[in-house]
Design an enzyme around this catalytic site. Structure first.
Site, PDB file in Angstrom:
ATOM      1  CB  VAL A   1      -0.926   0.052   1.423  1.00 20.55           C
ATOM      2  CG1 VAL A   1      -1.585   1.437   1.407  1.00 20.55           C
ATOM      3  CG2 VAL A   1      -2.118  -1.254   1.019  1.00 20.55           C
ATOM      4  N   GLY A   2       1.961   1.403   0.896  1.00 19.94           N
ATOM      5  CA  GLY A   2       2.774   2.480   0.895  1.00 19.94           C
ATOM      6  C   GLY A   2       3.618   2.863  -0.469  1.00 19.94           C
TER       7      GLY A   2
ATOM      8  CG  ASP B   1       9.180  -1.638   5.058  1.00 21.14           C
ATOM      9  OD1 ASP B   1       8.029  -1.405   4.575  1.00 21.14           O
ATOM     10  OD2 ASP B   1       9.747  -2.673   5.795  1.00 21.14           O
TER      11      ASP B   1
ATOM     12  CG  HIS C   1     -11.275   0.941   6.892  1.00 20.51           C
ATOM     13  ND1 HIS C   1     -11.765   0.955   5.495  1.00 20.51           N
ATOM     14  CD2 HIS C   1     -10.123   0.087   6.473  1.00 20.51           C
ATOM     15  CE1 HIS C   1     -10.855   0.624   4.750  1.00 20.51           C
ATOM     16  NE2 HIS C   1      -9.851  -0.023   5.426  1.00 20.51           N
TER      17      HIS C   1
ATOM     18  CB  VAL D   1      -2.914   3.601   6.020  1.00 18.05           C
ATOM     19  CG1 VAL D   1      -3.410   2.548   4.792  1.00 18.05           C
ATOM     20  CG2 VAL D   1      -2.943   4.917   5.153  1.00 18.05           C
TER      21      VAL D   1
END
Ligand code: APR
Length: 315
Positions: A14-15, A35, A177, A120
């Protein structure tokens, strides 16, 4: 915003896709990836930097070797986390990701003290709440990415039903979510036409169910969760903030009396601009939607209660 610099912590699927999407739009001057897993941010930064050769505008893409190198960002996107493994309970996963979020957030506070944070990592609403508590920052500076993605999934389902109106359809999804999210397809329009003139009750029910299962449907095919949709949704939020465009997007934000709740992060429509959250929009909800919203809030509160039970906020 002056520097138009975005940090992305967690350069996984996603990142990295958020970084790629931003780079292809030419939204930022600079994107820095970090990361914890060695090599990931470096490899993806090189790949994306080379892709920018054919982008409409240049973007400097780099990898940070340490969290300290993600510095002076206008926006930091946090996607760091681990996926659920076979023997983990929901509570195990929640505590593992919360600890990751805590250390990452403390780094952001040190090195990008003026940033807006887009959260996120899942469980999204609970992690967004944790970031509020850890930072103690004003609530406009911490925004969870939820409705931007769920809304694009709802618009897709409306398009699938109608066979027209792609890119012309509203995206209103509120609540958590997760399993209690509240897609509101009957509240949006296709072009300028209300969906209530286009779809019947059965179609609305189907759209709601398919939107809720939007993530699971992708997992069924890929064996992993989606990342183009989330990546683009993050980029859409970043664009609204950096361009101060005052765009209305559903996001998970800290309520302070709005919708009758306080001290809870949950998805509602908001205005995004240079201050991050500019305004919470208060819609009139039907009695039925109010009940669903209550269930949503309760499910998020359960996650927060787990953090409290484990004395997460005490240290
Ligand atoms: N600091 C930086 N990065 C970290 C840290 C940390 N402390 N801990 C984990 N990471 C990194 C992992 O090494 C991994 O590369 O976060 C990345 C997460 O990427 P993926 O596993 O590919 O997951 P992704 O699909 O990108 O989802 C990220 O977003 O939608 C949510 O549920 C999803 O929480 C998940 C997050």
């Amino acid at each position: 915003m002056k520097n138009r610099k975005v940090g992305i912590i967690g350069a996984g699927a996603v990142g990295a896709t958020a970084a790629y999407s931003l780079a292809m739009m030419g939204t930022c001057n600079e994107i820095v990836l970090f990361d914890i897993a060695e090599g990931i941010a470096q490899g993806k930064a090189i790949d994306i930097a080379q892709a920018t050769h054919y982008a409409p505008q240049p973007t400097i893409i780099s990898a940070a070797a340490t969290p300290a190198e993600v510095k002076d960002c206008d926006i930091v996107v946090i996607t760091a986390g681990v996926p659920r493994k076979g023997d983990m309970t929901r509570e195990d996963l929640l505590m593992i990701n919360a600890k990751i979020i805590k250390s990452v957030t403390e780094d952001v506070m040190k090195h990008s003290p003026n940033a807006v944070i887009i959260s996120v990592s899942n469980p999204l609403d609970v992690m967004t709440y944790a970031i509020h508590k850890i930072t103690g920052w004003k609530s406009n500076r911490i925004i969870g990415m939820a409705g931007a993605l769920d809304g694009s999934r709802m618009a897709y389902q409306i398009y699938k039903k109608l066979g027209y109106g792609a890119g012309q359809t509203g995206t209103l999804v509120i609540g958590d979510h997760g399993k209690n999210m509240i897609p509101l397809p009957h509240k949006v329009q296709v072009g300028d036409v209300p969906t209530t003139d286009l779809l019947n009750d059965d179609a609305f029910e189907d759209i709601i169910e398919r939107t809720k299962n939007g993530g699971a449907e992708i997992v069924k095919y890929l064996g992993t969760s989606g990342y183009y949709g989330p990546g683009r949704a993050i980029a859409h939020m970043v664009e609204a903030i950096l361009n101060d465009s005052k765009t209305v997007i559903s996001c998970s934000v800290l309520l302070n009396g709005e919708y009758g709740y306080s001290n809870i992060t949950v998805g509602v429509p908001v205005v995004l601009g240079k201050n991050g959250l500019e305004e919470i929009i208060q819609m009139t909800l039907s009695t039925k939607t109010k009940e669903k919203f209550k269930a949503s809030v309760e499910s998020i509160q359960e996650g927060i209660d787990i953090l409290e039970k484990n004395t997460f906020f005490d240290s």
